[in-house]
Design a protein around this motif. Sequence first.
Motif, PDB file in Angstrom:
ATOM      1  N   ILE A  38       0.856  -1.186   0.000  1.00 48.15           N
ATOM      2  CA  ILE A  38       0.000   0.000   0.000  1.00 48.15           C
ATOM      3  C   ILE A  38       0.896   1.241   0.000  1.00 48.15           C
ATOM      4  N   HIS A  39       0.644   2.128  -0.967  1.00 49.31           N
ATOM      5  CA  HIS A  39       1.464   3.332  -1.142  1.00 49.31           C
ATOM      6  C   HIS A  39       1.553   4.147   0.132  1.00 49.31           C
ATOM      7  N   THR A  40       2.619   4.759   0.448  1.00 52.49           N
ATOM      8  CA  THR A  40       3.890   4.730  -0.242  1.00 52.49           C
ATOM      9  C   THR A  40       4.848   3.765   0.464  1.00 52.49           C
ATOM     10  N   VAL A 101       0.764  -5.551   2.420  1.00 45.65           N
ATOM     11  CA  VAL A 101       1.803  -4.938   3.256  1.00 45.65           C
ATOM     12  C   VAL A 101       1.552  -3.437   3.434  1.00 45.65           C
ATOM     13  N   ASP A 102       1.596  -2.989   4.687  1.00 53.04           N
ATOM     14  CA  ASP A 102       1.540  -1.546   4.948  1.00 53.04           C
ATOM     15  C   ASP A 102       2.505  -1.193   6.073  1.00 53.04           C
ATOM     16  N   ASP A 103       2.811   0.098   6.195  1.00 56.38           N
ATOM     17  CA  ASP A 103       3.779   0.486   7.225  1.00 56.38           C
ATOM     18  C   ASP A 103       3.160   0.542   8.615  1.00 56.38           C
ATOM     19  N   VAL A 104       2.001   1.210   8.730  1.00 60.51           N
ATOM     20  CA  VAL A 104       1.377   1.396  10.048  1.00 60.51           C
ATOM     21  C   VAL A 104      -0.064   0.903   9.997  1.00 60.51           C
TER      22      VAL A 104
HETATM   23 MG    MG Z   1      -0.120   4.873   4.366  1.00 65.82          MG
END
Ligand code: MG
Length: 177
Positions: A38-40, A101-104
Amino acid sequence: MKSSILLNSDEITLAVNRISLQVLEKNHSPDNLAIVGIHTCGVFLAERIRKFVEQQTSQSVPHGSLDINLYRDDWSLITQNPVVKTTDISFAVEGRDIILVDDVLFTGRTIRAALDALMDYGRPHSVQLAILIDRGGRELPIQADYIGLSTTVRTDERIQVMFTENGGQDEVLLQNQ
Ligand code: MG
Ligand code: 5GP
């Protein structure tokens, strides 16, 4: 603004490697895997996981991305819904084991929107969620399968995720007023 380090560069690498190994442990047929970021920052993370998995298995893993925008300039305004802007999924979703996949991970609304967008492409065999930071505060029944670090963060606090791909150094900071 005060900030403290949640993960340094080495810890980010260890977390990514651990998540990648857990993905391989859980999925006995790596040839059925696909990875969607998921961007970015989720895309950067997804790429790192993909490279690790490809090195381990000597197989190429199909990959794609979703761009999901939050109507959320104000981080304390968490009731708005995220919208899917653009999707880049060029592999057949049907029957795949997809690592999203995502960061948070926060309220879970972005992931809900991502799942909706993915399902438009077909029926995956499974969708598994990999997250670098789980900051708590869920408003929907969504949990990650793979987590770099879980930490409870107040709604007025913000996590800053920086990757070398963004031009800086790898670092995750907790910022508060
Ligand atoms: Mg985001
Ligand atoms: P959710 O939709 O779960 O509330 O929020 C997750 C999305 O918002 C993710 O795409 C994530 O990038 C972003 N997000 C939520 N909270 C934070 C935060 O504290 N820091 C950063 N960098 N992104 C966040």
